[in-house]
Design a protein around this motif. Structure first.
Motif, PDB file in Angstrom:
ATOM      1  N   VAL A  16      -1.907   0.264  -2.575  1.00 19.60           N
ATOM      2  CA  VAL A  16      -0.642   0.098  -1.851  1.00 19.60           C
ATOM      3  C   VAL A  16      -0.051   1.426  -1.393  1.00 19.60           C
ATOM      4  CG1 VAL A  16      -0.063  -2.104  -2.960  1.00 19.60           C
ATOM      5  CG2 VAL A  16       0.649   0.053  -4.032  1.00 19.60           C
ATOM      6  N   GLY A  17      -0.782   2.527  -1.548  1.00 17.98           N
ATOM      7  CA  GLY A  17      -0.272   3.842  -1.159  1.00 17.98           C
ATOM      8  C   GLY A  17       0.558   4.526  -2.240  1.00 17.98           C
ATOM      9  N   PHE A  18       0.482   4.034  -3.459  1.00 14.26           N
ATOM     10  CA  PHE A  18       1.305   4.571  -4.541  1.00 14.26           C
ATOM     11  C   PHE A  18       0.963   6.023  -4.870  1.00 14.26           C
ATOM     12  CE2 PHE A  18       2.469   5.370  -8.927  1.00 14.26           C
ATOM     13  CZ  PHE A  18       3.783   4.924  -8.940  1.00 14.26           C
ATOM     14  N   ARG A  19      -0.323   6.363  -4.948  1.00 20.02           N
ATOM     15  CA  ARG A  19      -0.699   7.740  -5.272  1.00 20.02           C
ATOM     16  C   ARG A  19      -0.247   8.699  -4.180  1.00 20.02           C
ATOM     17  NH1 ARG A  19      -6.627   8.113  -5.753  1.00 20.02           N
ATOM     18  NH2 ARG A  19      -6.488   6.455  -4.230  1.00 20.02           N
ATOM     19  N   TRP A  20      -0.388   8.306  -2.920  1.00 23.89           N
ATOM     20  CA  TRP A  20       0.066   9.146  -1.804  1.00 23.89           C
ATOM     21  C   TRP A  20       1.575   9.353  -1.889  1.00 23.89           C
ATOM     22  CZ3 TRP A  20       3.653   8.522   1.985  1.00 23.89           C
ATOM     23  CH2 TRP A  20       3.662   9.490   2.992  1.00 23.89           C
ATOM     24  N   TRP A  21       2.322   8.272  -2.152  1.00 18.89           N
ATOM     25  CA  TRP A  21       3.774   8.350  -2.278  1.00 18.89           C
ATOM     26  C   TRP A  21       4.162   9.276  -3.423  1.00 18.89           C
ATOM     27  CZ3 TRP A  21       7.268   7.249  -6.085  1.00 18.89           C
ATOM     28  CH2 TRP A  21       8.610   7.143  -5.705  1.00 18.89           C
ATOM     29  N   THR A  22       3.474   9.130  -4.559  1.00 15.70           N
ATOM     30  CA  THR A  22       3.756   9.975  -5.721  1.00 15.70           C
ATOM     31  C   THR A  22       3.480  11.436  -5.401  1.00 15.70           C
ATOM     32  OG1 THR A  22       3.232   8.153  -7.223  1.00 15.70           O
ATOM     33  CG2 THR A  22       3.167  10.385  -8.149  1.00 15.70           C
ATOM     34  N   ARG A  23       2.369  11.697  -4.732  1.00 11.87           N
ATOM     35  CA  ARG A  23       2.029  13.067  -4.326  1.00 11.87           C
ATOM     36  C   ARG A  23       3.136  13.645  -3.450  1.00 11.87           C
ATOM     37  NH1 ARG A  23      -0.335  15.267   0.248  1.00 11.87           N
ATOM     38  NH2 ARG A  23      -1.347  17.263  -0.108  1.00 11.87           N
ATOM     39  N   SER A  24       3.625  12.878  -2.492  1.00 16.01           N
ATOM     40  CA  SER A  24       4.690  13.347  -1.599  1.00 16.01           C
ATOM     41  C   SER A  24       5.950  13.703  -2.377  1.00 16.01           C
ATOM     42  CB  SER A  24       5.014  12.283  -0.550  1.00 16.01           C
ATOM     43  OG  SER A  24       3.904  12.068   0.290  1.00 16.01           O
ATOM     44  N   ARG A  25       6.354  12.830  -3.325  1.00 21.48           N
ATOM     45  CA  ARG A  25       7.551  13.116  -4.137  1.00 21.48           C
ATOM     46  C   ARG A  25       7.329  14.367  -4.992  1.00 21.48           C
ATOM     47  NH1 ARG A  25       7.841   9.387  -1.323  1.00 21.48           N
ATOM     48  NH2 ARG A  25       8.379  11.144  -0.005  1.00 21.48           N
ATOM     49  N   ALA A  26       6.155  14.488  -5.599  1.00 20.06           N
ATOM     50  CA  ALA A  26       5.870  15.646  -6.450  1.00 20.06           C
ATOM     51  C   ALA A  26       5.905  16.946  -5.649  1.00 20.06           C
ATOM     52  CB  ALA A  26       4.517  15.470  -7.134  1.00 20.06           C
ATOM     53  N   LEU A  27       5.310  16.937  -4.461  1.00 18.62           N
ATOM     54  CA  LEU A  27       5.320  18.143  -3.637  1.00 18.62           C
ATOM     55  C   LEU A  27       6.738  18.500  -3.192  1.00 18.62           C
ATOM     56  CD1 LEU A  27       2.081  17.585  -1.535  1.00 18.62           C
ATOM     57  CD2 LEU A  27       2.436  19.255  -3.381  1.00 18.62           C
ATOM     58  N   GLU A  28       7.555  17.492  -2.861  1.00 21.87           N
ATOM     59  CA  GLU A  28       8.954  17.752  -2.506  1.00 21.87           C
ATOM     60  C   GLU A  28       9.699  18.428  -3.654  1.00 21.87           C
ATOM     61  OE1 GLU A  28      10.477  13.899  -1.564  1.00 21.87           O
ATOM     62  OE2 GLU A  28       9.559  13.868   0.429  1.00 21.87           O
ATOM     63  N   GLY A  64      12.325   1.748  -7.972  1.00 28.13           N
ATOM     64  CA  GLY A  64      12.213   0.511  -7.204  1.00 28.13           C
ATOM     65  C   GLY A  64      11.929   0.761  -5.740  1.00 28.13           C
ATOM     66  N   ASP A  65      11.865   2.034  -5.336  1.00 29.04           N
ATOM     67  CA  ASP A  65      11.595   2.393  -3.937  1.00 29.04           C
ATOM     68  C   ASP A  65      10.147   2.804  -3.720  1.00 29.04           C
ATOM     69  OD1 ASP A  65      14.227   1.933  -3.184  1.00 29.04           O
ATOM     70  OD2 ASP A  65      14.831   3.967  -3.690  1.00 29.04           O
ATOM     71  N   THR A  66       9.274   2.517  -4.664  1.00 31.53           N
ATOM     72  CA  THR A  66       7.866   2.892  -4.567  1.00 31.53           C
ATOM     73  C   THR A  66       7.085   1.840  -3.800  1.00 31.53           C
ATOM     74  OG1 THR A  66       7.213   1.716  -6.566  1.00 31.53           O
ATOM     75  CG2 THR A  66       7.996   3.983  -6.845  1.00 31.53           C
ATOM     76  N   PRO A  67       5.919   2.209  -3.278  1.00 25.31           N
ATOM     77  CA  PRO A  67       5.031   1.178  -2.749  1.00 25.31           C
ATOM     78  C   PRO A  67       4.561   0.296  -3.908  1.00 25.31           C
ATOM     79  CG  PRO A  67       4.342   3.371  -2.033  1.00 25.31           C
ATOM     80  CD  PRO A  67       5.387   3.550  -3.090  1.00 25.31           C
ATOM     81  N   GLY A  68       4.281  -0.952  -3.617  1.00 21.60           N
ATOM     82  CA  GLY A  68       3.818  -1.857  -4.658  1.00 21.60           C
ATOM     83  C   GLY A  68       4.968  -2.263  -5.565  1.00 21.60           C
TER      84      GLY A  68
END
Length: 90
Positions: A16-28, A64-68
């Protein structure tokens, strides 16, 4: 002081794109580490950085704003190892 977060994320978090989303938040947040899928359907998030930034990442994972759908986040903090230079998806 730099710390290490190990967080196991339970729910519908693969494909569902969760790892990509997590990576984006971590890099921010300026964190280093990785997010990886596991065969049992969980995602393992390992991140290193200042505790307040790690806490912000955990809050984002639970937002609650994550993918999946995240049902549960089980986190553990320890001393940083310094073995990452960026945040990646595995």
């Amino acid at each position: 002081m730099t710390q290490r977060l190990s967080a196991w994320v339970h729910g519908h978090v693969q494909g569902v794109g969760f790892r990509w989303w997590t990576r984006s938040r971590a890099l921010e947040l300026g964190l280093v580490g990785y997010a990886s899928n596991h065969v049992d359907g969980r995602v393992h998030v390992v991140a290193e950085g200042p505790r307040e930034k790690l806490d912000a990442l955990v809050a984002a994972l639970r937002s609650g704003d994550t993918p999946g759908r995240v049902d549960l986040v089980v986190e553990d903090f320890s001393s940083a190892r310094g073995d990452h230079s960026t945040f990646s998806e595995r």
